[in-house]
Design a protein around this motif. Structure first.
Motif, PDB file in Angstrom:
ATOM      1  N   LEU A 192      -9.229   5.104   0.375  1.00  9.59           N
ATOM      2  CA  LEU A 192      -8.180   4.252   0.932  1.00  9.59           C
ATOM      3  C   LEU A 192      -7.885   4.710   2.352  1.00  9.59           C
ATOM      4  CD1 LEU A 192      -5.757   4.001  -2.126  1.00  9.59           C
ATOM      5  CD2 LEU A 192      -7.400   2.287  -1.327  1.00  9.59           C
ATOM      6  N   SER A 193      -7.558   3.751   3.222  1.00 13.14           N
ATOM      7  CA  SER A 193      -7.384   4.062   4.638  1.00 13.14           C
ATOM      8  C   SER A 193      -6.416   3.069   5.267  1.00 13.14           C
ATOM      9  CB  SER A 193      -8.732   3.976   5.365  1.00 13.14           C
ATOM     10  OG  SER A 193      -9.172   2.621   5.429  1.00 13.14           O
ATOM     11  N   LEU A 194      -6.124   3.272   6.539  1.00  9.40           N
ATOM     12  CA  LEU A 194      -5.267   2.324   7.257  1.00  9.40           C
ATOM     13  C   LEU A 194      -5.901   0.940   7.328  1.00  9.40           C
ATOM     14  CD1 LEU A 194      -3.942   4.482  10.258  1.00  9.40           C
ATOM     15  CD2 LEU A 194      -2.664   3.745   8.233  1.00  9.40           C
ATOM     16  N   LYS A 195      -7.216   0.867   7.226  1.00  9.70           N
ATOM     17  CA  LYS A 195      -7.905  -0.416   7.327  1.00  9.70           C
ATOM     18  C   LYS A 195      -7.798  -1.246   6.048  1.00  9.70           C
ATOM     19  CE  LYS A 195     -11.352   1.087  10.724  1.00  9.70           C
ATOM     20  NZ  LYS A 195     -12.795   1.278  10.992  1.00  9.70           N
ATOM     21  N   ASN A 196      -7.705  -0.590   4.902  1.00  9.07           N
ATOM     22  CA  ASN A 196      -7.783  -1.354   3.650  1.00  9.07           C
ATOM     23  C   ASN A 196      -6.563  -1.220   2.747  1.00  9.07           C
ATOM     24  OD1 ASN A 196      -8.068   1.132   2.231  1.00  9.07           O
ATOM     25  ND2 ASN A 196     -10.298   1.057   2.432  1.00  9.07           N
ATOM     26  N   LEU A 197      -5.628  -0.342   3.094  1.00  6.18           N
ATOM     27  CA  LEU A 197      -4.523  -0.061   2.180  1.00  6.18           C
ATOM     28  C   LEU A 197      -3.610  -1.264   1.976  1.00  6.18           C
ATOM     29  CD1 LEU A 197      -3.074   1.944   0.380  1.00  6.18           C
ATOM     30  CD2 LEU A 197      -1.816   2.752   2.387  1.00  6.18           C
ATOM     31  N   ARG A 198      -3.363  -2.028   3.045  1.00  7.63           N
ATOM     32  CA  ARG A 198      -2.470  -3.178   2.892  1.00  7.63           C
ATOM     33  C   ARG A 198      -3.027  -4.168   1.857  1.00  7.63           C
ATOM     34  NH1 ARG A 198       1.545  -5.301   5.841  1.00  7.63           N
ATOM     35  NH2 ARG A 198       1.051  -4.057   7.701  1.00  7.63           N
ATOM     36  N   ALA A 199      -4.303  -4.464   1.952  1.00 12.11           N
ATOM     37  CA  ALA A 199      -4.907  -5.408   1.010  1.00 12.11           C
ATOM     38  C   ALA A 199      -4.831  -4.887  -0.417  1.00 12.11           C
ATOM     39  CB  ALA A 199      -6.361  -5.678   1.402  1.00 12.11           C
ATOM     40  N   PHE A 200      -4.999  -3.595  -0.584  1.00 13.12           N
ATOM     41  CA  PHE A 200      -4.922  -3.014  -1.920  1.00 13.12           C
ATOM     42  C   PHE A 200      -3.499  -3.071  -2.450  1.00 13.12           C
ATOM     43  CE2 PHE A 200      -4.795   0.367  -5.099  1.00 13.12           C
ATOM     44  CZ  PHE A 200      -5.967   0.117  -5.810  1.00 13.12           C
ATOM     45  N   LYS A 201      -2.562  -2.625  -1.652  1.00 12.23           N
ATOM     46  CA  LYS A 201      -1.164  -2.579  -2.060  1.00 12.23           C
ATOM     47  C   LYS A 201      -0.615  -3.974  -2.388  1.00 12.23           C
ATOM     48  CE  LYS A 201       3.318  -1.536  -2.091  1.00 12.23           C
ATOM     49  NZ  LYS A 201       3.974  -1.102  -3.331  1.00 12.23           N
ATOM     50  N   GLU A 202      -0.981  -4.955  -1.591  1.00 15.71           N
ATOM     51  CA  GLU A 202      -0.449  -6.311  -1.793  1.00 15.71           C
ATOM     52  C   GLU A 202      -1.000  -6.986  -3.040  1.00 15.71           C
ATOM     53  OE1 GLU A 202      -1.272  -8.384   1.821  1.00 15.71           O
ATOM     54  OE2 GLU A 202       0.505  -7.596   2.863  1.00 15.71           O
ATOM     55  N   ASN A 203      -2.132  -6.514  -3.546  1.00 20.27           N
ATOM     56  CA  ASN A 203      -2.783  -7.183  -4.666  1.00 20.27           C
ATOM     57  C   ASN A 203      -2.742  -6.409  -5.982  1.00 20.27           C
ATOM     58  OD1 ASN A 203      -4.274  -9.762  -3.643  1.00 20.27           O
ATOM     59  ND2 ASN A 203      -4.580  -8.227  -2.037  1.00 20.27           N
ATOM     60  N   VAL A 204      -2.418  -5.137  -5.929  1.00 21.05           N
ATOM     61  CA  VAL A 204      -2.415  -4.311  -7.145  1.00 21.05           C
ATOM     62  C   VAL A 204      -0.975  -4.024  -7.544  1.00 21.05           C
ATOM     63  CG1 VAL A 204      -3.156  -2.139  -8.182  1.00 21.05           C
ATOM     64  CG2 VAL A 204      -4.638  -3.307  -6.528  1.00 21.05           C
ATOM     65  N   PRO A 205      -0.547  -4.543  -8.685  1.00 24.94           N
ATOM     66  CA  PRO A 205       0.848  -4.359  -9.094  1.00 24.94           C
ATOM     67  C   PRO A 205       1.093  -2.979  -9.701  1.00 24.94           C
ATOM     68  CG  PRO A 205      -0.333  -5.578 -10.781  1.00 24.94           C
ATOM     69  CD  PRO A 205      -1.310  -5.357  -9.652  1.00 24.94           C
ATOM     70  N   HIS A 206       2.376  -2.627  -9.795  1.00 27.82           N
ATOM     71  CA  HIS A 206       2.827  -1.424 -10.518  1.00 27.82           C
ATOM     72  C   HIS A 206       2.241  -0.141  -9.931  1.00 27.82           C
ATOM     73  CE1 HIS A 206       4.013  -4.536 -13.282  1.00 27.82           C
ATOM     74  NE2 HIS A 206       2.761  -4.834 -13.572  1.00 27.82           N
ATOM     75  N   LEU A 207       2.031  -0.103  -8.629  1.00 29.07           N
ATOM     76  CA  LEU A 207       1.381   1.042  -8.000  1.00 29.07           C
ATOM     77  C   LEU A 207       2.425   2.108  -7.678  1.00 29.07           C
ATOM     78  CD1 LEU A 207      -1.434   1.944  -7.051  1.00 29.07           C
ATOM     79  CD2 LEU A 207      -0.934   0.906  -4.821  1.00 29.07           C
ATOM     80  N   ALA A 208       2.392   3.212  -8.418  1.00 27.01           N
ATOM     81  CA  ALA A 208       3.397   4.266  -8.254  1.00 27.01           C
ATOM     82  C   ALA A 208       3.079   5.191  -7.089  1.00 27.01           C
ATOM     83  CB  ALA A 208       3.515   5.086  -9.539  1.00 27.01           C
TER      84      ALA A 208
END
Length: 237
Positions: A192-208
């Motif tokens: 995970l990086s600054l380039k891809n984290l937003r896309a991951f965070k916005e699409n994966v629920p319940h991320l602690a």
């Protein structure tokens, strides 16, 4: 807000390349906390090629955020975790000669082994997390081990996203939803990086929590450590 835990293995790698104590691992960890990170992650390996067992022992009394120790639960690692008593231990099925983590647990094949290790950590008040691939069968298997959390191994997402595959995040979203339904909290990490984290965070629920090391430390060479951490925190809001 999803918590950011910074893996400081690469700080230790740089120190070990020259010998001595520069950069200082404890000072780096304290600064990372001061810059806003909510956790520190380390992944000691038996050959101590980056974080050393002594580093782990020295870090515990100076940290003010959550301490997460990752590793394969060989007896030496188990003894270290029980001695230090971090907030969280993340179990990773590393081969001893692996450069970095490259697969999640087969939680069906190794269920009994994981149950025994996790029971010991839980009885000592240490939250447990299992490193798993985005595979629903492995999520279901994890739910039967007694673990508190899973950590989704995100390399395949990072590779797919870099190649323009917008569907690469879908298995992670589905597995996170399933884990939540089974009563497990969800962490994620690897590439995970600054380039891809937003896309991951916005699409994966319940991320602690996300645990990020190599990319964050590399980006800090250009942006500075404080600014890099601030950018990660902004993405996770």
């Amino acid at each position: 807000m999803t918590k950011l835990s910074v893996n400081i293995n690469k700080i230790a790698t740089l120190r070990n390349a020259r010998g001595g104590d520069v950069p200082n691992v404890l000072e780096a960890a304290r600064n990372i906390e001061a810059f806003g990170a909510e956790g520190i992650t380390v992944h000691p390996r038996p050959d101590e090629r980056h974080i050393r067992y002594a580093d782990v022992r020295e870090l515990k009394p100076v940290l003010t955020t959550e301490f997460n120790i990752e590793g394969k639960p060989i007896q030496q690692f188990i003894d270290l975790v029980l001695e230090v008593k971090p907030a969280q231990v993340t179990l990773v099925p590393d081969a001893e000669d692996a450069i970095t983590s490259n697969a999640g647990w087969d939680t069906i094949k190794h269920r009994q082994y994981l149950q025994e290790v996790i029971a010991e950590f839980n009885s000592n008040g240490i939250r447990t997390s299992i490193f798993v691939d985005p595979d629903k069968k492995m999520i279901e298997g994890a739910s039967k081990t007694g673990t508190n959390r899973i950590e989704l191994y995100t390399e395949s997402f990072a590779v797919g996203y870099a190649q323009g595959d917008t569907g690469a995040v879908r298995p992670y979203a589905e597995c996170a939803e399933m884990a939540h339904e089974l009563g497990l909290e969800v962490n994620a990490g690897h590439d995970l990086s600054l380039k891809n984290l937003r896309a991951f965070k916005e699409n994966v629920p319940h991320l602690a929590e996300v645990s990020i090391g190599h990319a964050l430390i590399s980006e800090a060479l250009y942006l500075g450590l404080q600014k890099t951490i601030e950018q990660y925190l902004n993405l996770l809001k």
